[in-house]
Design a protein around this motif. Structure first.
Motif, mmCIF file in Angstrom:
data_model
loop_
_atom_site.group_PDB
_atom_site.id
_atom_site.type_symbol
_atom_site.label_atom_id
_atom_site.label_comp_id
_atom_site.label_asym_id
_atom_site.label_seq_id
_atom_site.Cartn_x
_atom_site.Cartn_y
_atom_site.Cartn_z
ATOM 1 N N UNK A 8 0.813 -1.211 0.000
ATOM 2 C CA UNK A 8 0.000 0.000 0.000
ATOM 3 C C UNK A 8 0.856 1.275 0.000
ATOM 4 N N UNK A 9 0.738 2.053 -1.050
ATOM 5 C CA UNK A 9 1.166 3.471 -1.094
ATOM 6 C C UNK A 9 2.595 3.754 -0.617
ATOM 7 N N UNK A 10 3.555 2.954 -1.061
ATOM 8 C CA UNK A 10 4.963 3.227 -0.700
ATOM 9 C C UNK A 10 5.499 4.266 -1.693
ATOM 10 N N UNK A 11 5.071 5.496 -1.462
ATOM 11 C CA UNK A 11 5.296 6.616 -2.378
ATOM 12 C C UNK A 11 6.094 7.713 -1.677
ATOM 13 N N UNK A 26 10.276 5.083 5.053
ATOM 14 C CA UNK A 26 11.255 4.492 4.122
ATOM 15 C C UNK A 26 11.925 3.241 4.693
ATOM 16 N N UNK A 27 11.839 3.067 6.026
ATOM 17 C CA UNK A 27 12.537 1.932 6.666
ATOM 18 C C UNK A 27 11.996 0.576 6.236
ATOM 19 N N UNK A 39 5.838 -14.436 -2.715
ATOM 20 C CA UNK A 39 4.524 -14.324 -3.365
ATOM 21 C C UNK A 39 4.644 -14.378 -4.887
ATOM 22 N N UNK A 40 3.743 -15.145 -5.507
ATOM 23 C CA UNK A 40 3.676 -15.148 -6.972
ATOM 24 C C UNK A 40 3.010 -13.871 -7.476
ATOM 25 N N UNK A 41 2.084 -13.362 -6.672
ATOM 26 C CA UNK A 41 1.326 -12.182 -7.097
ATOM 27 C C UNK A 41 1.627 -11.012 -6.174
ATOM 28 N N UNK A 42 2.100 -9.939 -6.764
ATOM 29 C CA UNK A 42 2.381 -8.711 -6.011
ATOM 30 C C UNK A 42 1.558 -7.578 -6.641
ATOM 31 N N UNK A 43 0.777 -6.917 -5.793
ATOM 32 C CA UNK A 43 -0.024 -5.769 -6.221
ATOM 33 C C UNK A 43 0.519 -4.535 -5.500
ATOM 34 N N UNK A 44 0.684 -3.448 -6.227
ATOM 35 C CA UNK A 44 1.034 -2.167 -5.600
ATOM 36 C C UNK A 44 -0.176 -1.255 -5.674
ATOM 37 N N UNK A 45 -0.396 -0.461 -4.622
ATOM 38 C CA UNK A 45 -1.392 0.602 -4.756
ATOM 39 C C UNK A 45 -0.662 1.945 -4.788
ATOM 40 N N UNK A 46 -1.310 2.903 -5.428
ATOM 41 C CA UNK A 46 -0.698 4.218 -5.638
ATOM 42 C C UNK A 46 -1.764 5.290 -5.442
ATOM 43 N N UNK A 47 -1.602 6.082 -4.384
ATOM 44 C CA UNK A 47 -2.495 7.213 -4.139
ATOM 45 C C UNK A 47 -2.253 8.206 -5.287
ATOM 46 N N UNK A 48 -3.316 8.652 -5.971
ATOM 47 C CA UNK A 48 -3.137 9.304 -7.284
ATOM 48 C C UNK A 48 -4.211 10.363 -7.466
ATOM 49 N N UNK A 49 -3.968 11.522 -6.791
ATOM 50 C CA UNK A 49 -4.994 12.560 -6.744
ATOM 51 C C UNK A 49 -4.819 13.603 -7.843
ATOM 52 N N UNK A 50 -5.934 14.082 -8.404
ATOM 53 C CA UNK A 50 -5.850 15.272 -9.261
ATOM 54 C C UNK A 50 -5.498 16.496 -8.395
ATOM 55 N N UNK A 82 -0.884 16.161 -1.524
ATOM 56 C CA UNK A 82 0.036 15.020 -1.616
ATOM 57 C C UNK A 82 -0.342 14.142 -2.804
ATOM 58 N N UNK A 83 0.628 13.389 -3.273
ATOM 59 C CA UNK A 83 0.418 12.375 -4.325
ATOM 60 C C UNK A 83 -0.400 12.917 -5.496
ATOM 61 N N UNK A 84 -0.017 14.109 -5.943
ATOM 62 C CA UNK A 84 -0.675 14.684 -7.122
ATOM 63 C C UNK A 84 -0.189 13.920 -8.357
ATOM 64 N N UNK A 85 -1.135 13.527 -9.179
ATOM 65 C CA UNK A 85 -0.876 12.685 -10.356
ATOM 66 C C UNK A 85 0.350 13.158 -11.132
ATOM 67 N N UNK A 86 1.310 12.277 -11.324
ATOM 68 C CA UNK A 86 2.483 12.574 -12.130
ATOM 69 C C UNK A 86 3.610 13.288 -11.404
ATOM 70 N N UNK A 87 3.356 13.731 -10.169
ATOM 71 C CA UNK A 87 4.386 14.477 -9.436
ATOM 72 C C UNK A 87 5.424 13.517 -8.851
ATOM 73 N N UNK A 88 6.574 14.078 -8.456
ATOM 74 C CA UNK A 88 7.612 13.265 -7.811
ATOM 75 C C UNK A 88 7.067 12.596 -6.549
ATOM 76 N N UNK A 89 6.263 13.343 -5.793
ATOM 77 C CA UNK A 89 5.708 12.802 -4.550
ATOM 78 C C UNK A 89 4.810 11.597 -4.769
ATOM 79 N N UNK A 90 4.214 11.516 -5.935
ATOM 80 C CA UNK A 90 3.310 10.390 -6.232
ATOM 81 C C UNK A 90 4.057 9.157 -6.716
#
Ligand code: VGL
Ligand code: ZN
Length: 198
Positions: A8-11, A26-27, A39-50, A82-90
């Motif tokens: 979840x959201x390691x951004x 970051x730790x 795990x065979x299956x790894x899913x990442x989530x990404x907080x991605x706000x306009x 935070x986590x504005x779409x396409x930004x470094x923070x996201x």
């Protein structure tokens, strides 16, 4: 049983130096990378706000970050931008292994509704589609890691348990915001929902 690791959201914005930094965020990266091997299956989530998202305090006149406001779907905590779409923070933390992920679930795109959970927006009814993606692949057991324990991790874990998945949260590989006791509330809620807190 077919299992998946949900990261979840390691951004950048949730790591030290980011706009909504979680202490020690970051730790957990090296441990998450290592756990991917199990795990065979790894899913990442990404907080991605306009830009100008309604969960940002800056979108509400006279409101400060970490206060609350009433939204049609309930009480919403207001956050720094935070986590504005396409930004470094996201972007994902630079050391997170992203190559193994077969699914990246973005969330929080609706300008009017926040989305802590990987499964539903904060209205608790609008689905992201992740449930179908997992079930159609025969996955019934989920392990959650990432940021933040008391918001996006716990909302995701509780929703997953309600949807019938067998759910573990690996707490050593999570870090919390802990706003006014929110970590204790989240842990009680997860236990109540049948989530195994490792
Ligand atoms: C999160 C607050 C706002 C999280 C995302 O990833 O826990 N928290 N947006
Ligand atoms: Zn957010």
């Amino acid at each position: 049983m077919t299992k998946a690791l949900i990261v979840i959201d390691v951004q950048n914005d949730f790591c030290p130096g980011g706009a909504l930094a979680v202490a020690g965020g970051d730790e957990i990266v090296p441990g998450i990378n290592a756990l991917m091997g199990e795990f065979d299956t790894v899913v990442l989530t990404q907080d991605w706000h306009p830009a100008g998202h309604s969960s940002f305090a800056s979108s509400h006149e006279g409101k400060a970050p970490f206060g609350t406001t009433e939204m049609p779907y309930g009480t919403q905590v207001l956050w720094p931008d935070h986590c504005v779409q396409g930004s470094h923070g996201a972007h994902f933390h630079r050391d997170l292994i992203v190559d193994r992920a077969t699914m990246i679930q973005r969330k929080g795109m609706n300008p009017a509704v926040d989305s802590y959970s990987a499964f539903f927006e904060n209205d608790h009814v609008t689905p992201t589609g992740l449930e179908g993606w997992l079930h159609s692949r025969g996955i019934s057991s989920l392990t959650f890691v990432g940021l933040a324990t008391d918001f996006c991790v716990s909302f995701s874990a509780v929703d997953a348990a309600k949807l019938g998945f067998q759910v573990t949260v690996a707490r050593a590989l999570c870090r919390a915001i802990d706003l006014d006791g929110s970590l204790a509330v989240a842990e009680a809620g997860m236990t109540e929902a049948g989530v195994f807190l490792d």
